[in-house]
Motif scaffolding. Structure first.
Motif, PDB file in Angstrom:
ATOM      1  N   SER A   1       0.839  -1.192   0.000  1.00  0.00           N
ATOM      2  CA  SER A   1       0.000   0.000   0.000  1.00  0.00           C
ATOM      3  C   SER A   1       0.872   1.238   0.000  1.00  0.00           C
ATOM      4  CB  SER A   1      -0.904  -0.015   1.230  1.00  0.00           C
ATOM      5  OG  SER A   1      -1.647   1.173   1.316  1.00  0.00           O
ATOM      6  N   HIS A   2       0.455   2.244  -0.758  1.00  0.00           N
ATOM      7  CA  HIS A   2       1.246   3.467  -0.781  1.00  0.00           C
ATOM      8  C   HIS A   2       0.362   4.650  -1.142  1.00  0.00           C
ATOM      9  CE1 HIS A   2       1.258   3.474  -5.216  1.00  0.00           C
ATOM     10  NE2 HIS A   2       1.500   2.189  -5.146  1.00  0.00           N
ATOM     11  N   PRO A   3       0.766   5.848  -0.718  1.00  0.00           N
ATOM     12  CA  PRO A   3       0.031   7.058  -1.090  1.00  0.00           C
ATOM     13  C   PRO A   3       0.245   7.363  -2.564  1.00  0.00           C
ATOM     14  CG  PRO A   3       2.042   7.637   0.067  1.00  0.00           C
ATOM     15  CD  PRO A   3       1.937   6.146   0.127  1.00  0.00           C
ATOM     16  N   PRO A   4      -0.535   8.279  -3.138  1.00  0.00           N
ATOM     17  CA  PRO A   4      -0.379   8.574  -4.566  1.00  0.00           C
ATOM     18  C   PRO A   4       0.921   9.281  -4.910  1.00  0.00           C
ATOM     19  CG  PRO A   4      -2.007  10.031  -3.555  1.00  0.00           C
ATOM     20  CD  PRO A   4      -1.694   8.982  -2.538  1.00  0.00           C
ATOM     21  N   TRP A   5       1.560   9.929  -3.923  1.00  0.00           N
ATOM     22  CA  TRP A   5       2.840  10.579  -4.200  1.00  0.00           C
ATOM     23  C   TRP A   5       3.607  10.751  -2.899  1.00  0.00           C
ATOM     24  CZ3 TRP A   5       4.743  15.677  -3.021  1.00  0.00           C
ATOM     25  CH2 TRP A   5       3.876  16.458  -2.254  1.00  0.00           C
ATOM     26  N   ALA A   6       4.895  11.071  -3.034  1.00  0.00           N
ATOM     27  CA  ALA A   6       5.751  11.217  -1.864  1.00  0.00           C
ATOM     28  C   ALA A   6       6.608  12.463  -1.993  1.00  0.00           C
ATOM     29  CB  ALA A   6       6.651   9.984  -1.707  1.00  0.00           C
ATOM     30  N   LEU A   7       6.805  13.147  -0.874  1.00  0.00           N
ATOM     31  CA  LEU A   7       7.702  14.291  -0.790  1.00  0.00           C
ATOM     32  C   LEU A   7       9.080  13.720  -0.443  1.00  0.00           C
ATOM     33  CD1 LEU A   7       7.691  17.459  -0.827  1.00  0.00           C
ATOM     34  CD2 LEU A   7       7.452  17.349   1.657  1.00  0.00           C
ATOM     35  N   THR A   8       9.885  13.444  -1.461  1.00  0.00           N
ATOM     36  CA  THR A   8      11.105  12.658  -1.305  1.00  0.00           C
ATOM     37  C   THR A   8      12.320  13.556  -1.160  1.00  0.00           C
ATOM     38  OG1 THR A   8      10.082  11.008  -2.750  1.00  0.00           O
ATOM     39  CG2 THR A   8      12.421  10.737  -2.270  1.00  0.00           C
ATOM     40  N   TYR A   9      13.110  13.304  -0.113  1.00  0.00           N
ATOM     41  CA  TYR A   9      14.322  14.080   0.103  1.00  0.00           C
ATOM     42  C   TYR A   9      15.324  13.788  -1.007  1.00  0.00           C
ATOM     43  CZ  TYR A   9      18.150  16.284   2.684  1.00  0.00           C
ATOM     44  OH  TYR A   9      19.183  17.102   3.070  1.00  0.00           O
ATOM     45  N   ARG A  10      16.004  14.827  -1.471  1.00  0.00           N
ATOM     46  CA  ARG A  10      16.851  14.693  -2.668  1.00  0.00           C
ATOM     47  C   ARG A  10      18.090  13.831  -2.423  1.00  0.00           C
ATOM     48  NH1 ARG A  10      17.069  17.217  -7.417  1.00  0.00           N
ATOM     49  NH2 ARG A  10      15.464  18.681  -6.789  1.00  0.00           N
ATOM     50  N   MET A  11      18.675  13.882  -1.220  1.00  0.00           N
ATOM     51  CA  MET A  11      19.878  13.107  -0.942  1.00  0.00           C
ATOM     52  C   MET A  11      19.494  11.736  -0.397  1.00  0.00           C
ATOM     53  SD  MET A  11      21.973  15.281  -2.053  1.00  0.00           S
ATOM     54  CE  MET A  11      23.419  14.254  -1.796  1.00  0.00           C
ATOM     55  N   ALA A  12      20.164  10.678  -0.897  1.00  0.00           N
ATOM     56  CA  ALA A  12      19.868   9.307  -0.490  1.00  0.00           C
ATOM     57  C   ALA A  12      21.063   8.733   0.259  1.00  0.00           C
ATOM     58  CB  ALA A  12      19.544   8.448  -1.712  1.00  0.00           C
ATOM     59  N   PRO A  13      20.893   8.313   1.510  1.00  0.00           N
ATOM     60  CA  PRO A  13      22.019   7.740   2.257  1.00  0.00           C
ATOM     61  C   PRO A  13      22.373   6.344   1.762  1.00  0.00           C
ATOM     62  CG  PRO A  13      20.010   7.566   3.539  1.00  0.00           C
ATOM     63  CD  PRO A  13      19.657   8.357   2.298  1.00  0.00           C
ATOM     64  N   LEU A  14      23.634   5.970   1.966  1.00  0.00           N
ATOM     65  CA  LEU A  14      24.073   4.613   1.666  1.00  0.00           C
ATOM     66  C   LEU A  14      23.660   3.702   2.804  1.00  0.00           C
ATOM     67  CD1 LEU A  14      27.636   5.274   0.222  1.00  0.00           C
ATOM     68  CD2 LEU A  14      25.566   4.673  -1.029  1.00  0.00           C
ATOM     69  N   GLY A  15      23.018   2.575   2.451  1.00  0.00           N
ATOM     70  CA  GLY A  15      22.511   1.659   3.448  1.00  0.00           C
ATOM     71  C   GLY A  15      23.343   0.409   3.598  1.00  0.00           C
ATOM     72  N   ALA A  16      22.670  -0.722   3.648  1.00  0.00           N
ATOM     73  CA  ALA A  16      23.336  -2.000   3.916  1.00  0.00           C
ATOM     74  C   ALA A  16      24.345  -2.333   2.821  1.00  0.00           C
ATOM     75  CB  ALA A  16      22.293  -3.103   4.024  1.00  0.00           C
ATOM     76  N   PRO A  17      25.507  -2.919   3.191  1.00  0.00           N
ATOM     77  CA  PRO A  17      26.532  -3.252   2.190  1.00  0.00           C
ATOM     78  C   PRO A  17      26.295  -4.570   1.480  1.00  0.00           C
ATOM     79  CG  PRO A  17      27.325  -3.751   4.396  1.00  0.00           C
ATOM     80  CD  PRO A  17      25.970  -3.129   4.573  1.00  0.00           C
ATOM     81  N   SER A  18      25.222  -5.277   1.795  1.00  0.00           N
ATOM     82  CA  SER A  18      24.977  -6.589   1.204  1.00  0.00           C
ATOM     83  C   SER A  18      24.860  -6.496  -0.308  1.00  0.00           C
ATOM     84  CB  SER A  18      23.685  -7.177   1.776  1.00  0.00           C
ATOM     85  OG  SER A  18      23.314  -8.340   1.067  1.00  0.00           O
ATOM     86  N   PRO A  19      25.590  -7.349  -1.062  1.00  0.00           N
ATOM     87  CA  PRO A  19      25.527  -7.302  -2.539  1.00  0.00           C
ATOM     88  C   PRO A  19      24.136  -7.540  -3.100  1.00  0.00           C
ATOM     89  CG  PRO A  19      27.410  -8.583  -1.783  1.00  0.00           C
ATOM     90  CD  PRO A  19      26.571  -8.314  -0.582  1.00  0.00           C
ATOM     91  N   GLY A  20      23.286  -8.257  -2.355  1.00  0.00           N
ATOM     92  CA  GLY A  20      21.950  -8.536  -2.852  1.00  0.00           C
ATOM     93  C   GLY A  20      20.921  -7.489  -2.485  1.00  0.00           C
ATOM     94  N   ALA A  21      21.333  -6.479  -1.734  1.00  0.00           N
ATOM     95  CA  ALA A  21      20.375  -5.462  -1.284  1.00  0.00           C
ATOM     96  C   ALA A  21      19.952  -4.560  -2.437  1.00  0.00           C
ATOM     97  CB  ALA A  21      20.995  -4.632  -0.164  1.00  0.00           C
ATOM     98  N   ARG A  22      18.766  -4.012  -2.307  1.00  0.00           N
ATOM     99  CA  ARG A  22      18.229  -3.080  -3.303  1.00  0.00           C
ATOM    100  C   ARG A  22      17.903  -1.746  -2.635  1.00  0.00           C
ATOM    101  NH1 ARG A  22      13.845  -5.994  -7.308  1.00  0.00           N
ATOM    102  NH2 ARG A  22      15.273  -7.420  -8.372  1.00  0.00           N
ATOM    103  N   PRO A  23      17.747  -0.702  -3.424  1.00  0.00           N
ATOM    104  CA  PRO A  23      17.275   0.562  -2.846  1.00  0.00           C
ATOM    105  C   PRO A  23      15.928   0.356  -2.153  1.00  0.00           C
ATOM    106  CG  PRO A  23      18.109   0.920  -5.059  1.00  0.00           C
ATOM    107  CD  PRO A  23      18.075  -0.566  -4.861  1.00  0.00           C
ATOM    108  N   SER A  24      15.708   1.098  -1.091  1.00  0.00           N
ATOM    109  CA  SER A  24      14.481   0.988  -0.303  1.00  0.00           C
ATOM    110  C   SER A  24      13.956   2.374   0.011  1.00  0.00           C
ATOM    111  CB  SER A  24      14.757   0.221   1.001  1.00  0.00           C
ATOM    112  OG  SER A  24      13.606   0.191   1.823  1.00  0.00           O
ATOM    113  N   LEU A  25      12.660   2.563  -0.186  1.00  0.00           N
ATOM    114  CA  LEU A  25      12.038   3.861   0.055  1.00  0.00           C
ATOM    115  C   LEU A  25      11.242   3.819   1.350  1.00  0.00           C
ATOM    116  CD1 LEU A  25      11.472   6.715  -1.080  1.00  0.00           C
ATOM    117  CD2 LEU A  25       9.454   5.747  -2.217  1.00  0.00           C
ATOM    118  N   ASP A  26      11.665   4.628   2.313  1.00  0.00           N
ATOM    119  CA  ASP A  26      10.902   4.801   3.546  1.00  0.00           C
ATOM    120  C   ASP A  26       9.819   5.823   3.239  1.00  0.00           C
ATOM    121  OD1 ASP A  26      10.081   4.718   6.167  1.00  0.00           O
ATOM    122  OD2 ASP A  26      11.581   6.147   6.864  1.00  0.00           O
ATOM    123  N   LEU A  27       8.617   5.328   3.040  1.00  0.00           N
ATOM    124  CA  LEU A  27       7.563   6.100   2.395  1.00  0.00           C
ATOM    125  C   LEU A  27       6.536   6.593   3.400  1.00  0.00           C
ATOM    126  CD1 LEU A  27       6.347   7.030  -0.316  1.00  0.00           C
ATOM    127  CD2 LEU A  27       5.298   4.781  -0.518  1.00  0.00           C
TER     128      LEU A  27
END
Length: 408
Positions: free
Chosen positions: A24-50
């Protein structure tokens, strides 16, 4: 600070919509322009805290995507009108110099100009990525930020093609060109930009998001106008629309990118401006269907006062952060660590929220991110993670429609 004489404050929405836990998600998000580096796992994907606006949403990116880069900073350079993001990875300068909180800004600035940064197109809900190959081109004298535009053969659903493009003034010959990557060819090229004789020149404005609207990308030059181009065209033409209220003089103390904003809402291109001297006036305009002139949609006086009843200085004014993509009456402002939503039709504040505690620097702005219903369901279709090794792929390898996935 953002209120009329009569105003009511609605309680901010607090329910998190983290994509790792829910479709489930809202129709849009006010997304911060800078994205921090997260987990170092090679299998990890970008994740949006929405979150629902005015709460701030934030994309985090796996650290392994920055392998080999020194203290990489990741910025969202642009969003398509259908929910895809253009990400820039820029390595910081080597040496002992301490850039402190300005480090992301240094990297984001470098990403606008340096061809060697890593760029990805990202589905923020599924976490899929497509890594763009590095452009093998001459140095550019002046460049505008990159934008992301998609096209679909149907009236709805995932796109069938995309282009990443910027306007450039080429160093070696002074030729204006469109520097672009086309998903259908899997390659970069630089077609000449056809420029009418009366078109003005432009300067690079790396802090402004490139807006995707209709079949064009739009760049705001906040001192005098908006530039546009159809980056899919074999003969791209330079478009220009003068601002309804151009700044008469260049003032180094003014940061017009904070008080002038270009966006899309209710199917129209919108321009919003807050004057920086008393009386504080807020103006909102929409571009006509011919794309040649602006129509005034709102004009209101803002009562901006400090708690001691004094008039705020320039560095104390709220910034225009975003236009609600679905309601042109609602604007979002940032004042320090607070985001406020203002309803222009009612002349009152309708919500407010504080920045997340893990965001240390508050000066990099937001990207309004539209989240269509198909976006989370395109988990293995919108952008193939198999293409992250920069191999040349056809569109069938990069963008696959959801209905085709279901038939297979």
């Amino acid at each position: 600070m953002l209120r009329r004489v009569a105003g009511a404050v609605a309680a901010p929405l607090r329910r998190s919509l983290c994509t790792a836990a829910s479709r489930s998600h809202p129709p849009w998000a006010l997304t911060y322009r800078m994205a921090p580096l997260g987990a170092p796992s090679p299998g990890a994907r970008p994740s949006l805290d929405l979150h629902q606006p005015p709460r701030v949403s934030q994309l985090s990116v796996p650290a392994h995507l920055a392998d080999g880069m020194d203290l990489a900073a990741v910025s969202i350079q642009a969003a398509s009108c259908d929910g895809l993001l253009l990400l820039d990875f820029a390595g910081t300068l080597r040496g002992d110099r301490d850039y402190g909180d300005s480090l992301p800004a240094v990297a984001a600035f470098a990403a606008a100009y340096e061809p060697g940064v890593r760029r990805f197109v990202c589905n923020p809900l599924s976490g899929e990525l497509f890594r763009l190959p590095l452009p093998n081109m001459d140095a550019e004298k002046i460049t505008m930020p990159f934008g992301l535009l998609t096209q679909s053969d149907a009236s709805h659903g995932p796109p069938d093609r995309f282009v990443v493009a910027q306007l450039c003034l080429r160093e070696r010959d002074g030729q204006r060109v469109v520097r672009r990557f086309l998903s259908e060819t899997g390659e970069w090229d630089e077609p000449p930009l056809f420029v009418p004789a009366e078109a003005p020149g432009w300067r690079a404005m790396p802090l402004h998001e490139v807006v995707a609207f209709g079949d064009r990308l739009w760049w705001l030059e906040p001192y005098f106008g908006v530039f546009s181009v159809d980056p899919f065209s074999d003969r791209p033409e330079h478009g220009f629309v003068a601002l309804p209220r151009p700044l008469p003089n260049f003032d180094m103390e003014v940061q017009p990118e904070l008080y002038r904003l270009l966006g899309v809402s209710e199917g129209k291109l919108r321009y919003v401006e807050l004057t920086i001297k008393e009386p504080f006036m807020l103006y909102s305009f929409s571009l006509d269907d011919e794309g040649s002139s602006w129509k005034l949609t709102h004009e209101m006086r803002m009562h901006l006062v400090l708690p001691d009843k004094s008039t705020p200085r320039l560095d104390q004014l709220p910034w225009i952060s975003a236009i609600d993509p679905f309601n042109a009456n609602i604007l979002y402002f940032q004042h320090g660590e607070i985001i406020s939503a203002l309803d222009l039709a009612e002349g009152e504040r309708i919500g407010r929220s504080a920045f997340p505690r893990d965001i240390k620097s508050l000066y990099h702005g937001f990207v309004p991110l539209v989240l269509p219903p198909w976006l989370p369901s395109a988990a293995e279709g919108t952008l193939s993670s198999k293409t992250t090794n920069c191999t040349s792929k056809t569109l069938a390898d990069i963008l696959v429609r959801v209905d085709k996935d279901r038939r297979n």
